[in-house]
Motif scaffolding. Structure first.
Motif, PDB file in Angstrom:
ATOM      1  N   ARG A  29       0.796  -1.231   0.000  1.00 11.25           N
ATOM      2  CA  ARG A  29       0.000   0.000   0.000  1.00 11.25           C
ATOM      3  C   ARG A  29       0.830   1.284   0.000  1.00 11.25           C
ATOM      4  N   GLY A  30       2.078   1.184   0.408  1.00 10.25           N
ATOM      5  CA  GLY A  30       2.951   2.369   0.347  1.00 10.25           C
ATOM      6  C   GLY A  30       3.455   2.637  -1.061  1.00 10.25           C
ATOM      7  N   LYS A  31       3.371   1.626  -1.918  1.00 10.59           N
ATOM      8  CA  LYS A  31       3.944   1.736  -3.267  1.00 10.59           C
ATOM      9  C   LYS A  31       2.891   2.016  -4.333  1.00 10.59           C
ATOM     10  N   THR A  32       1.639   2.018  -3.948  1.00 12.93           N
ATOM     11  CA  THR A  32       0.564   2.251  -4.918  1.00 12.93           C
ATOM     12  C   THR A  32      -0.497   3.149  -4.291  1.00 12.93           C
ATOM     13  N   LYS A  33      -1.279   3.812  -5.128  1.00 11.31           N
ATOM     14  CA  LYS A  33      -2.314   4.724  -4.610  1.00 11.31           C
ATOM     15  C   LYS A  33      -3.408   3.959  -3.863  1.00 11.31           C
ATOM     16  N   LYS A  50      -7.183  -4.903  -7.287  1.00 11.69           N
ATOM     17  CA  LYS A  50      -7.055  -6.204  -7.968  1.00 11.69           C
ATOM     18  C   LYS A  50      -5.596  -6.479  -8.326  1.00 11.69           C
ATOM     19  N   ALA A  51      -4.886  -5.444  -8.807  1.00  8.48           N
ATOM     20  CA  ALA A  51      -3.477  -5.607  -9.192  1.00  8.48           C
ATOM     21  C   ALA A  51      -2.618  -5.945  -7.969  1.00  8.48           C
ATOM     22  N   VAL A  52      -2.892  -5.301  -6.848  1.00  6.83           N
ATOM     23  CA  VAL A  52      -2.123  -5.511  -5.621  1.00  6.83           C
ATOM     24  C   VAL A  52      -2.290  -6.939  -5.097  1.00  6.83           C
ATOM     25  N   ILE A  53      -3.532  -7.457  -5.162  1.00  8.64           N
ATOM     26  CA  ILE A  53      -3.786  -8.768  -4.535  1.00  8.64           C
ATOM     27  C   ILE A  53      -3.646  -9.955  -5.493  1.00  8.64           C
ATOM     28  N   ALA A  54      -3.471  -9.672  -6.794  1.00  4.84           N
ATOM     29  CA  ALA A  54      -3.388 -10.752  -7.793  1.00  4.84           C
ATOM     30  C   ALA A  54      -2.409 -11.875  -7.402  1.00  4.84           C
ATOM     31  N   PRO A  55      -1.216 -11.570  -6.881  1.00  2.92           N
ATOM     32  CA  PRO A  55      -0.266 -12.646  -6.559  1.00  2.92           C
ATOM     33  C   PRO A  55      -0.724 -13.587  -5.441  1.00  2.92           C
TER      34      PRO A  55
END
Length: 302
Positions: A170-174, A182-187
C-alpha cells in the motif's frame, strides 16, 4: 417508458410480505426501502388509515419514492428505528420487514464501488454522508485488523497472507480504485478469482457500513417497538447475518455478546423453524436471490 422505475428486483417478495400478516389499518416498517418493491407491496395491502414508515440511509433510493400520503420516508440507518419512530409520534408497530441485501442499483453503479465487475473508487458507503470508505480501511488498518476483518466477514481462505500483501504494497501504490486493488492482490488470490474478490468485497462492505452491529441494533429495536403478535420478517444473504437473526429470534440474545436474560422469556417466537428459501423459478429470474433466507418471528405477549 412503461416499465417501473425500481432499480432492485425484490427477493422473496410475496413470502416476506405475506409473513407480515398485514392488518389493513396497521402501522408497518420497511427497514430497507431500496428499490421500493417491498414497500409498494405493503402499501397495496394497507387501507386508508394504514401507515408505512420506510428507512433507507442511501439518498439514491428515494428517487423511487411512491407518491403516497401513507408513506413516511426516513433517510437514516435502520439501527435508529426506535428513535425515528418516536420522532414521528409512533410508539409501537404491527410489523417490520428488513431485506439485508445490497440493492441491484448499488451493485450496478460503478461509482459506488460495490461491484467487482466495474472499475470505480474503493468507496462502498451505503450512506455517502459518512467518512469511512473501503479505500481508507485498506490504507489505514493494521495488518492484524485487516487479517481479522477478511477472516471474520469474508471467510477469505488466506486472510493472513492477503492482509500482509496489502500492507506491504500500500505504500507503493495509490490503492484508490478497484483495479488498483485487484493488481495488488493478484499474486495471493486463491481459487476462483470472482469468488475470492466477492468475499473480499463483502468483508470490506460489512466493515465500511458497520453492518453486523447495525443489524443487532435493528433486532433489539424491533423487539421493543413491535406490538404483541406483531411480525418481524428478515431476509439475509450470508451466514453471518442469518446466524445473528436466527439466534435473536430464538433466544433474544447472541451468546457471549449479551448478558444472560436471567430466565426471562425471549421477546420473539420463531414462526418459521427453518428459513424460507427462494424457488428455483425465482433464482432463474434473479440469480442474486440464490443465497437469500427469510426468517419470520412474532412478538410474544408480555
Amino acid at each position: 417508458m412503461g416499465s417501473p422505475t425500481f432499480y432492485h428486483t425484490s427477493v422473496l417478495l410475496h413470502e416476506s410480505v405475506a409473513g407480515l400478516a398485514i392488518r389493513e389499518n396497521g402501522i408497518y416498517v420497511d427497514a430497507t426501502f431500496g428499490g421500493g418493491g417491498h414497500s409498494r407491496a405493503i402499501l397495496e395491502r394497507l387501507g386508508e388509515k394504514g401507515k408505512l414508515v420506510a428507512f433507507d440511509q442511501d439518498a439514491d433510493a428515494w428517487k423511487n419514492k411512491p407518491d403516497d400520503k401513507r408513506l413516511i420516508p426516513v433517510t437514516e440507518n435502520f439501527r435508529h428505528l426506535k428513535k425515528f419512530l418516536r420522532l414521528h409520534g409512533i410508539k409501537e408497530v404491527d410489523g417490520i420487514l428488513a431485506d439485508l441485501g445490497v440493492s441491484s442499483f448499488q451493485f450496478d453503479t460503478a461509482a459506488r464501488g460495490f461491484s467487482i465487475r466495474f472499475e470505480g473508487p474503493l468507496d462502498m458507503r451505503m450512506d455517502k454522508r459518512q467518512e469511512l470508505t473501503a479505500g481508507k480501511i485498506l490504507k489505514t488498518y493494521s495488518e492484524q485488523e485487516l487479517h481479522k476483518l477478511f477472516e471474520q466477514y469474508g471467510e477469505v481462505r488466506n486472510a493472513k497472507q492477503l492482509a500482509k500483501q496489502i500492507v506491504q504494497m500500500r505504500g507503493k501504490t495509490k490503492l484508490q480504485t478497484i483495479d488498483e486493488l485487484k493488481a495488488v492482490i493478484a499474486p495471493v488470490m486463491k481459487g476462483n478469482p470472482n469468488r475470492y474478490l466477492a468475499q473480499l468485497f463483502q468483508a470490506l462492505r460489512i466493515e465500511v457500513n458497520d453492518e453486523m452491529s447495525a443489524l443487532k441494533d435493528l433486532l433489539q429495536n424491533a423487539a421493543q417497538v413491535l406490538k404483541p403478535g406483531g411480525r418481524l420478517c428478515v431476509i439475509s444473504f450470508h451466514s453471518l447475518e442469518d446466524r445473528i437473526v436466527k439466534q435473536f429470534m430464538k433466544k433474544g440474545e447472541w451468546e457471549a455478546d449479551m448478558t444472560d436474560m436471567h430466565g426471562k422469556q425471549p421477546p420473539l417466537r420463531l414462526v418459521t423453524p427453518k428459513p424460507i428459501e427462494p424457488t428455483e423459478e425465482e433464482i432463474k429470474n434473479n440469480p442474486r436471490a440464490r443465497s437469500a433466507r427469510l426468517r419470520i418471528a412474532e412478538k410474544t405477549d408480555e
